[in-house]
Write a protein that holds these residues in place. Structure first.
Motif, PDB file in Angstrom:
ATOM      1  N   GLY A 169       0.785  -1.224   0.000  1.00 54.20           N
ATOM      2  CA  GLY A 169       0.000   0.000   0.000  1.00 54.20           C
ATOM      3  C   GLY A 169       0.819   1.277   0.000  1.00 54.20           C
ATOM      4  O   GLY A 169       2.046   1.264  -0.134  1.00 54.20           O
ATOM      5  N   GLY A 304      -7.212   2.460 -10.914  1.00 51.77           N
ATOM      6  CA  GLY A 304      -6.314   1.996  -9.843  1.00 51.77           C
ATOM      7  C   GLY A 304      -5.996   0.512  -9.845  1.00 51.77           C
ATOM      8  O   GLY A 304      -4.857   0.095 -10.091  1.00 51.77           O
ATOM      9  N   ASN A 306      -7.086  -1.829 -11.834  1.00 51.65           N
ATOM     10  CA  ASN A 306      -6.811  -2.371 -13.177  1.00 51.65           C
ATOM     11  C   ASN A 306      -5.326  -2.221 -13.515  1.00 51.65           C
ATOM     12  O   ASN A 306      -4.707  -3.123 -14.077  1.00 51.65           O
TER      13      ASN A 306
END
Ligand SMILES: Cc1cc2nc3c(=O)[nH]c(=O)nc-3n(C[C@H](O)[C@H](O)[C@H](O)COP(=O)(O)OP(=O)(O)OC[C@H]3O[C@@H](n4cnc5c(N)ncnc54)[C@H](O)[C@@H]3O)c2cc1C
Length: 420
Positions: A169, A304, A306
């Protein structure tokens, strides 16, 4: 003899990107570990987001054995409608992009992110030998030397590997350990995400209202239900999240201008702050980055996840070849090839999303005129519309093998394919 805590690749992070990366890479008969810390992206509650996933992403999910479990909670996307609600001087016309115009039966599916993560988790648990899921409070420390990387867990155990894949992240410790710098900015915008039911059917059409504060988008869900991403100034988004359900539905009904009729059954509302982040490289020092560890963009045009899935399919393909050729999986050369393969796609989309967002929120009349004229051209010129649609879904050229239907993929890659 190989040590039991030594792996070919270690993936850090069990969000949608990390789970999909672990399943994709493990298909090449590599010894893979996934460090799974608790996944809680919506700090204030359950993840209420859905992800519009395009065809190549769905094929990837299918090829890694996660699509069947997602499908019942997901809905097909047949068309995308843009409505100009900016009040600009040159009002853009309404435009509808039909998947059939570019020869597709649908653009993709809208998938609830919680269902997606649960399906990927289930596939990872059932993968068997080759993929070890290590439940942990998280990776705490990473050290890299010439021929190995080592990773220490919060519980104190140290693992070693040729390659660490950072799927941890936006505040990625993997990116930090690799010494990869970022450029970022925070928008004065936040996205409220929730689901609701409605009296009028959506007919598989996602509708994006272009508004001054940012886009407000409804995306089809199964039955007469939709998900909503409502971008506003952060104060307004938080106020909308705190008013009563009845008041919210009333306000939303007004803003949707009767499009979906009477609204009901509002789900939990969660506000996500919006930011942009890009990394100067996708990999270095035995660490490759995927997903939001490498790039973050606002939720415009459903780019995002994808993009993240294309990171994964590309990296898995490079690692597959490296394994067959008995190469070092964490070499500088391999990471450079991965960076070269992903750089253009990631950066061009980040720029496009940023520009579109700017064109909506800008007070500058020339910018508003240009945006209006651009949408007029899209409506009038079918070839231009078709080109933009195709480019929005995927970059030109053949997708990596894991994004191809099984019968067009390399047989050895398909050999570990799990149940669809
Ligand atoms: C409102 C909204 C709507 C969106 N809609 C779409 C859409 O329609 N289509 C689309 O394609 N994209 C969409 N996106 C983007 C998409 O949601 C994100 O790209 C995606 O959720 C990011 O997933 P990730 O796994 O890369 O990161 P995250 O979900 O942030 O996962 C990172 C994981 O790493 C873990 N972690 C962190 N540090 C450590 C550590 N030290 N050790 C171990 N684990 C660690 C975290 O616990 C977490 O589980 C949307 C985003 C928003 C905000």
């Amino acid at each position: 003899m190989r040590n039991s805590s030594d792996y070919d690749a270690i993936i850090v992070g069990a969000g949608p990107t990390g789970l999909a990366a672990a399943l994709a890479v493990a298909q090449s008969d590599l010894r893979v570990a996934l460090i799974a810390a608790p996944h809680n992206p919506a700090a204030t509650g359950a993840d209420t987001r859905t992800a519009a996933l395009f065809k190549n992403s769905l094929t990837l999910l299918s090829n890694i054995g996660a699509w069947t479990a997602c499908e019942p909670a997901s809905a097909p996307l047949n068309a995308i409608r843009l409505i100009d609600d900016t009040g600009a001087l040159l009002r853009a016309p309404e435009v509808v992009f039909q998947a059939s115009e570019i020869g597709h039966d649908l653009f993709g599916y809208n998938v609830p992110q919680q269902a997606l993560v649960a399906a990927l988790r289930q596939a990872a648990a059932g993968f068997g030998h080759g993929l070890t899921v290590i439940e942990s409070a998280g990776a705490q420390d990473i050290a890299v030397d010439a021929d190995r990387a080592s990773l220490t867990l919060a519980e104190g155990q140290t693992l070693t590997t040729q390659l660490i894949i950072g799927a941890d992240g936006r505040r990625s410790i993997c990116r930090h350990a690799a010494g990869i710098a970022t450029a970022s900015h925070t928008y004065n915008q936040a996205a409220l995400a929730c689901t609701f039911k409605h009296a009028v059917p959506h007919h598989g059409i996602s509708t994006e209202f272009h508004r001054r504060a940012g886009p407000m988008t409804t995306v089809p869900m199964p039955g007469r239900a939709s998900s909503l991403i409502w971008v506003e100034h952060p104060d307004v988004a938080h106020r909308l999240a705190s008013i009563s359900a009845a008041d919210f539905l009333h306000t939303l009904e007004d803003n949707l201008q009767g499009l979906l009729g009477k609204l009901s059954d509002l789900g939990p509302r969660v506000v996500f702050p919006l930011s942009m982040m890009s990394s100067e490289s996708m990999g270095r020092n035995r660490i490759a980055l995927v997903g939001e560890a490498a790039h973050v963009a606002p939720p415009i045009g459903a780019q995002g996840l994808n993009l993240s899935f294309r990171d994964i399919a590309t990296l898995a393909d490079i690692l597959h070849t490296a394994k067959l050729e008995k190469q070092d999986l964490g070499s500088d050369d391999l990471l450079r090839r991965y960076d070269n393969a992903r750089h253009g796609d990631v950066n061009s989309r980040a720029r496009a999303v940023d520009l579109l967002n700017y064109s909506l929120t800008s007070q500058l009349i020339p910018v508003q005129l240009l945006r209006g004229a651009g949408v007029h051209a899209l409506k009038a010129l079918s070839p231009l519309r078709r080109r933009i649609m195709a480019a929005g879904l995927a970059p030109a050229g053949d997708p990596p093998p894991l994004m191809r239907e099984a019968d067009t993929r390399d047989a050895t890659f398909a050999s570990r394919r799990t149940t669809l």
